[in-house]
Design an enzyme around this catalytic site. Structure first.
Site, PDB file in Angstrom:
ATOM      1  N   ASP A 129       0.833  -1.205   0.000  1.00  0.00           N
ATOM      2  CA  ASP A 129       0.000   0.000   0.000  1.00  0.00           C
ATOM      3  C   ASP A 129       0.871   1.261   0.000  1.00  0.00           C
ATOM      4  OD1 ASP A 129      -2.249   1.901   0.991  1.00  0.00           O
ATOM      5  OD2 ASP A 129      -3.275  -0.039   0.941  1.00  0.00           O
ATOM      6  N   HIS A 150      -3.520   5.911   4.009  1.00  0.00           N
ATOM      7  CA  HIS A 150      -4.321   4.759   3.589  1.00  0.00           C
ATOM      8  C   HIS A 150      -3.729   3.441   4.086  1.00  0.00           C
ATOM      9  CE1 HIS A 150      -6.021   1.875   0.588  1.00  0.00           C
ATOM     10  NE2 HIS A 150      -7.089   2.647   0.686  1.00  0.00           N
ATOM     11  N   ASN A 203     -14.202   0.037  -6.005  1.00  0.00           N
ATOM     12  CA  ASN A 203     -15.286   0.936  -5.586  1.00  0.00           C
ATOM     13  C   ASN A 203     -16.013   1.534  -6.772  1.00  0.00           C
ATOM     14  OD1 ASN A 203     -14.330   0.452  -3.029  1.00  0.00           O
ATOM     15  ND2 ASN A 203     -13.317   2.423  -2.803  1.00  0.00           N
TER      16      ASN A 203
END
Length: 382
Positions: free
Chosen positions: A132, A167, A258
């Site tokens: 990430d 994040h 998403n």
């Protein structure tokens, strides 16, 4: 032109920074009648004002040693009289404060991870890589579980794999925040977290960055690779890296995306057969409005309004399949700590998932149930 990978765009993102004490309002003092006894802190500036405060008090609770303050109980009218003195710096209600207790995030609760914790399941011995934006190595809820890491992007002024976005730190807390009586607790609580930074502070990276990070995780022999990132198009390089990791014993777990509402829109790498794709649910066990769905989805997990760790030692609420993914990664870590292989853990998570009435296209085998995966029911506790 290099393909860009990034954090799936979030809808309805909610942020709430934690870490401050909650003080009582002054409403109690303001509402008191003149003869009511109130408890106040009096800041004095002279011996005479100190004596005046003592004289006004029906009870002196405390006189501080190093600061010029007394805590007293006195009729409100007497306290008001002290406030009118030029040599009294202030008169304030002696408010209350609350301890910063540890929060059990609703997603961890809904997945029955706390039942696993109560039975001694902590994930100790497992290695979970957060692939990430990095991890905040100074966060008090993560420090004890941090292992090593590596950055595959230019970090600027940030050292190595430190998180300059937030994040990755948020995902790390969901998967494996320490059970230390403060902040939040993760799905797993004692697995070793590794920060593999493949996204920059802006939340983006190239196919090569992500593939290199996945290859690195496999070469370290770590158990779980958590991928809360994605792209709408595939890449053979990325596919090869994912297959390499799976063949070398890594369970890759990825956010479905998403792009919802949609019926066939799972992103990459989640859409690859070598990766476990995770969709997102809300507090009502419905599919989150933003969640991608499709035949590649294997399991669902909580992803709406999730409270977790954030950069700077703070806490934040975020929504996305990015938040659903590390719930499953933490559970996978617990299974692999107990000796499951990557394929066995993947199968076990699916076979014990809870049917919450969503279609297979929306939730795959159902909603993550950590306790059931580890062999407990929701009523089990030590």
């Amino acid at each position: 032109m290099a393909q860009k990978f990034g954090i799936p765009s979030r809808r309805d993102v909610l942020k709430l920074t934690g870490g401050s004490l909650a003080a009582a309002s002054a409403g109690g003092l303001a509402a008191a009648k003149p003869d009511d006894t109130v408890e106040v802190n009096v800041g004095v500036a002279s011996n005479s004002s100190r004596s005046a405060a003592r004289s006004a008090a029906t009870d002196v609770i405390r006189e501080f040693d190093s600061i010029d303050v007394l805590t007293i109980r006195a009729p409100k009218k007497a306290a008001s009289g002290l406030r009118n003195r030029a040599d009294v710096r202030y008169v304030e209600e002696n408010g209350t404060v609350e301890a910063l207790a540890q929060t059990l995030p609703w997603g961890v609760d809904r997945a029955d991870a706390e039942v696993a914790h109560a039975n001694g399941e902590t994930g100790a011995g497992a290695d979970i890589a957060i692939i990430d934006t990095g991890i905040d190595s100074t966060h008090p809820d993560l420090q004890a579980n941090l292992g090593t890491g590596r950055s595959f992007v230019t970090t600027g002024n940030y050292p190595a794999w430190q998180d300059n976005n937030g994040h990755g730190t948020h995902c790390a807390g969901i998967a494996d925040a320490v059970d230390n009586g403060q902040g939040v607790v993760g799905v797993s609580t004692e697995a070793t977290l590794h920060a593999v930074k493949v996204l920059t502070g802006s939340g983006s990276g190239t196919t090569s960055d992500v593939a290199a990070g996945i290859e690195y995780v496999a070469d370290q022999g770590w158990d779980v690779g958590s991928l809360s990132l994605g792209s709408s198009s595939g890449s053979q390089t990325l596919r090869d890296a994912c297959q390499y990791a799976q063949s070398n014993g890594v369970l890759l777990v990825a956010a479905a995306g998403n792009s919802g509402p949609c019926t066939d829109c799972v992103g990459y790498p989640a859409a690859y057969p070598s990766v476990m794709a995770v969709s997102s649910t809300n507090r009502n066990d419905g599919l989150s409005s933003f969640s991608s769905q499709g035949p590649e989805v294997e399991i669902a997990a909580p992803g709406s309004d999730i409270y977790s760790t954030y950069v700077g030692g703070t806490y934040t609420r975020l929504s996305g399949t990015s938040m659903a993914c590390p719930h499953v990664s933490g559970a996978a870590g617990q299974l692999m700590a107990n000796g499951y292989t990557n394929s066995e853990a993947r199968s076990r998570l699916k076979s014990t998932a809870e049917d919450v009435g969503l279609s297979s296209n929306e939730s795959g085998s159902g909603l993550l149930d950590v306790a059931a995966a580890l062999g407990y029911d929701s009523g089990d506790s030590t």
